[in-house]
Design a protein around this motif. Structure first.
Motif, mmCIF file in Angstrom:
data_model
loop_
_atom_site.group_PDB
_atom_site.id
_atom_site.type_symbol
_atom_site.label_atom_id
_atom_site.label_comp_id
_atom_site.label_asym_id
_atom_site.label_seq_id
_atom_site.Cartn_x
_atom_site.Cartn_y
_atom_site.Cartn_z
ATOM 1 N N LEU B 71 0.824 -1.210 0.000
ATOM 2 C CA LEU B 71 0.000 0.000 0.000
ATOM 3 C C LEU B 71 0.859 1.260 0.000
ATOM 4 N N LYS B 72 1.937 1.230 0.770
ATOM 5 C CA LYS B 72 2.776 2.430 0.865
ATOM 6 C C LYS B 72 3.544 2.689 -0.424
ATOM 7 N N GLU B 73 3.973 1.621 -1.092
ATOM 8 C CA GLU B 73 4.673 1.782 -2.373
ATOM 9 C C GLU B 73 3.732 2.421 -3.381
ATOM 10 N N LEU B 74 2.498 1.928 -3.367
ATOM 11 C CA LEU B 74 1.489 2.436 -4.273
ATOM 12 C C LEU B 74 1.214 3.909 -4.036
ATOM 13 N N ALA B 75 1.217 4.274 -2.734
ATOM 14 C CA ALA B 75 0.899 5.657 -2.383
ATOM 15 C C ALA B 75 1.962 6.630 -2.909
ATOM 16 N N SER B 98 1.366 18.641 4.160
ATOM 17 C CA SER B 98 2.458 17.768 4.624
ATOM 18 C C SER B 98 2.009 16.309 4.761
ATOM 19 N N TYR B 99 0.713 16.074 4.936
ATOM 20 C CA TYR B 99 0.230 14.682 5.033
ATOM 21 C C TYR B 99 0.520 13.897 3.758
ATOM 22 N N GLY B 100 0.713 14.622 2.660
ATOM 23 C CA GLY B 100 1.070 13.948 1.420
ATOM 24 C C GLY B 100 2.416 13.250 1.502
ATOM 25 N N ARG B 101 3.228 13.623 2.481
ATOM 26 C CA ARG B 101 4.545 12.972 2.642
ATOM 27 C C ARG B 101 4.452 11.695 3.464
ATOM 28 N N TYR B 102 3.254 11.368 3.955
ATOM 29 C CA TYR B 102 3.127 10.204 4.842
ATOM 30 C C TYR B 102 3.713 8.913 4.260
ATOM 31 N N PRO B 103 3.469 8.617 2.978
ATOM 32 C CA PRO B 103 4.015 7.347 2.456
ATOM 33 C C PRO B 103 5.539 7.281 2.520
ATOM 34 N N GLN B 155 2.695 13.816 -2.648
ATOM 35 C CA GLN B 155 2.987 12.379 -2.742
ATOM 36 C C GLN B 155 3.943 12.088 -3.888
ATOM 37 N N GLN B 156 4.232 13.092 -4.707
ATOM 38 C CA GLN B 156 5.057 12.928 -5.916
ATOM 39 C C GLN B 156 4.611 11.736 -6.746
ATOM 40 N N PRO B 157 3.340 11.728 -7.106
ATOM 41 C CA PRO B 157 2.828 10.557 -7.821
ATOM 42 C C PRO B 157 3.156 10.601 -9.304
ATOM 43 N N GLU B 158 2.993 9.446 -9.950
ATOM 44 C CA GLU B 158 3.052 9.416 -11.414
ATOM 45 C C GLU B 158 1.639 9.537 -11.970
#
Lengths: 337, 267
Positions: B71-75, B98-103, B155-158
């Protein structure tokens, strides 16, 4: 602007940390007062002498055998109930949740009673019974109220219903097996009267484990507060985390109940007071609740001991008299802001 | 397959909502899902966030089903913003972001200097600098949505998944949020998947449109191919005129008449 902004941000967290430290200091002062004051009052010096020097003086007997264990157990009970309430309010995402309002305490005491009746000689099994009872009651209520998210109203209603059923069972057990329950006075009355070292030692391991587990909780708890979908996509396994939290809160509530019985209200109001003081970030909320829960029970127990010339009022009664109006004032002030 | 659905079927109770949908979302492009109310658009997105479990099929990311990821990798790869958000009332914008940095959080550690740099940067590019110490509840709807989008960007997502990001906003904020999404998509080369009800916004801000009808994909492709009066009549039961928006280089529609059993609109 950014610099200025950063300073603002930091100062607010500095403020919260300072406040929490002040609360802990006040808690410590309350503890000293609770040991010194009572039907027979001692100075701080006499009390310290009573704690550290083992002579057969009256001071030693009263302070070492009665007041110190009572104060420490009371404080521990306060911490446990406050943390338990704090966590439950988060799990249920409901500010009305607390060990007493959602029926955990009655479930815990029911299984506690059963344990005492079934194994009268094994008093030390009481906490295990209470914790088990608390866990299954919480889980049951959660599942009853769960339907793609937990409805706040449903939780409180099912909690009340479950509570009523267990109280009825408890009354039955009390009237049918009075002699088997004679051993566990505090558990029955909802008071700290007669609490001794053995009670403290009995619940200490469970309480400590519960408190230690709370250290792992805060940042994850903050994420859970964003809602299940959001928490999931931030990498929190919401279902298993919730189960873990329910387990921790039952552990804490069960431990507290097996010493002090049905002390209502602490688990409800302490998290609220803490939230009013330091906000809803669990990093500050949990430590503030620890300090406040500790302080509240010790002070209320102290008041109950000294307010009457003869005899004492149980801590749960004082809590209702002192806690409720105080809480209402806080709520009103908050509204006025 | 980079990111997409493979033979997804969704039931609510016994009612089938989505049947055997397979679609691949092109990498680095914005795809918008359109379709009538109750057609299962949001349910499809919720499969991505795991709030809905499909009866069959799976979501695939980088060739592997989502289930095989931690789950954390996915996040760290896929960020999701639901339509309705809950937040504690007294949380400030910076904390929310800042919660976006949780993963990325290491156990027992707070935010690192690197985390704070990311947060600063995100706050900068989402235009929240002057708002970062304000409480989220005191913001206007549009500002609040920007703060939540900033959190997902942290979260720096793709892949960024947005469920009706502009539904409750006035037209000014709608435009602002859509421009922000476009800017972020281009700068960070995000693969964006969103649900929109506004066909004109969908047309203007998407590389591809995906329309859902009768439990499945009705049409998929360039907005010009999807937004034709014939197709819109099939999907929404409306008659419409389609014009060319020459400035934004996309079609736009004016709805004229709705086919309806109980109400007649227009002439």
């Amino acid at each position: 602007m950014n610099k200025n902004g950063m300073r603002c941000f930091n100062s607010s967290s500095t403020y919260k940390i300072t406040l929490i430290i002040v609360l802990f200091i006040l808690g410590f002062i309350a503890m000293i007062a609770s040991v010194c004051l009572g039907t027979m009052s001692f100075s701080v010096k006499e009390s310290l002498h009573g704690i550290f020097v083992n002579d057969d003086s009256a001071a030693r007997l009263i302070i070492w055998n009665v007041r110190l264990p009572r104060t420490l157990s009371g404080g521990l009970v306060g911490i446990c109930l406050a943390l338990s309430g704090c966590i439950l309010q988060g799990v249920m995402r409901n500010h009305l949740a607390s060990p007493s309002t959602i029926g955990v305490t009655s479930g815990a005491s029911f299984v506690g009673y059963l344990t005492l009746v079934a194994f009268p000689g094994y008093y030390h099994l009481l906490p295990i019974g209470s914790i088990t009872g608390g866990f299954f009651t919480t889980l049951g209520i959660y599942l009853l109220a769960y339907n793609k998210g937990v409805s706040p109203v449903k939780i409180i209603l099912s909690g009340m219903a479950v509570s009523t059923v267990f109280s009825a069972f408890n009354d039955m057990i009390r009237s049918f097996f009075p002699e088997k329950l004679a051993n566990a006075t505090g558990f029955l009355v909802g008071s700290l009267n007669g609490v001794a070292w053995k009670n403290l030692i009995m619940i200490l391991p469970y309480a400590l484990i519960g408190i230690l587990l709370c250290l792992f909780v805060p940042s994850k708890m903050n994420i859970l507060m964003l809602g299940d979908e959001m928490a999931n996509s931030l990498g929190v396994r919401t279902e298993s985390f919730r189960l873990f939290l329910i387990l921790v809160s039952s552990l804490l509530a069960g431990a507290a109940i097996s010493v002090a019985g049905l002390i209502n209200f602490v688990g409800l109001i302490v998290p609220h007071i803490a939230r009013l003081l330091v906000g809803s970030d669990y990093k500050y909320l949990l430590p503030a609740s620890i300090a406040l829960g500790y302080m509240l029970i010790i002070i209320c127990d102290l008041i109950g001991r000294i307010v009457l010339p003869v005899g004492e009022i149980s801590v749960s009664v004082v809590l209702s008299f002192v806690g409720a109006p105080f809480f209402l004032c806080l709520l009103r002030n908050k509204e006025a802001k | 397959m980079y990111f997409g659905f493979k033979d997804i079927s969704i039931n609510y109770g016994k009612r089938e909502i989505i049947k055997d949908v397979t679609i691949e979302f092109p990498k680095g492009k914005t795809t918008t899902i359109i379709g009538p109310n109750g057609s299962g658009k949001t349910s499809l997105l919720k499969v991505i966030s795991r709030a809905v479990t499909p009866v069959r099929g799976e979501v695939v990311f980088n060739g592997k089903p989502l289930k095989q990821y931690k789950l954390k990798e996915l996040a760290k790869k896929i960020a999701y913003l639901p339509q309705v958000h809950n937040s504690p009332s007294d949380i400030d914008v910076r904390t929310l972001v800042s919660y976006g940095r949780y993963p990325y959080k290491q156990f027992g550690r707070g935010l690192t200097r690197y985390d704070n740099d990311i947060i600063d940067n995100t706050i900068e590019i989402t235009g929240l600098k002057n708002l970062q110490n304000r409480l989220v509840e005191t913001l206007s709807g549009g500002e609040r949505q920007r703060a939540w989008i900033a959190m997902t960007i942290c979260q720096q997502p793709e892949v960024l998944v947005l469920d009706e990001p502009i539904t409750y906003l006035d037209i000014g904020f709608q435009l602002e949020v859509m421009e922000l999404i476009k800017k972020l998509g281009e700068e960070m080369q995000l693969t964006i998947i969103m649900v929109l009800h506004d066909i004109n916004f969908a047309s203007r801000y998407s590389h591809y449109l995906l329309s859902i009808k009768d439990k499945g994909v009705y049409s998929y492709g360039d907005p010009r191919k999807i937004i034709t009066s014939g197709k819109l009549e099939d999907i929404f039961g409306i008659q419409s005129q389609i014009f060319e928006d020459e400035k934004n280089n996309c079609p736009f529609i004016i709805p004229e008449k709705k086919r309806s059993k109980w109400l007649t609109l227009g002439n």
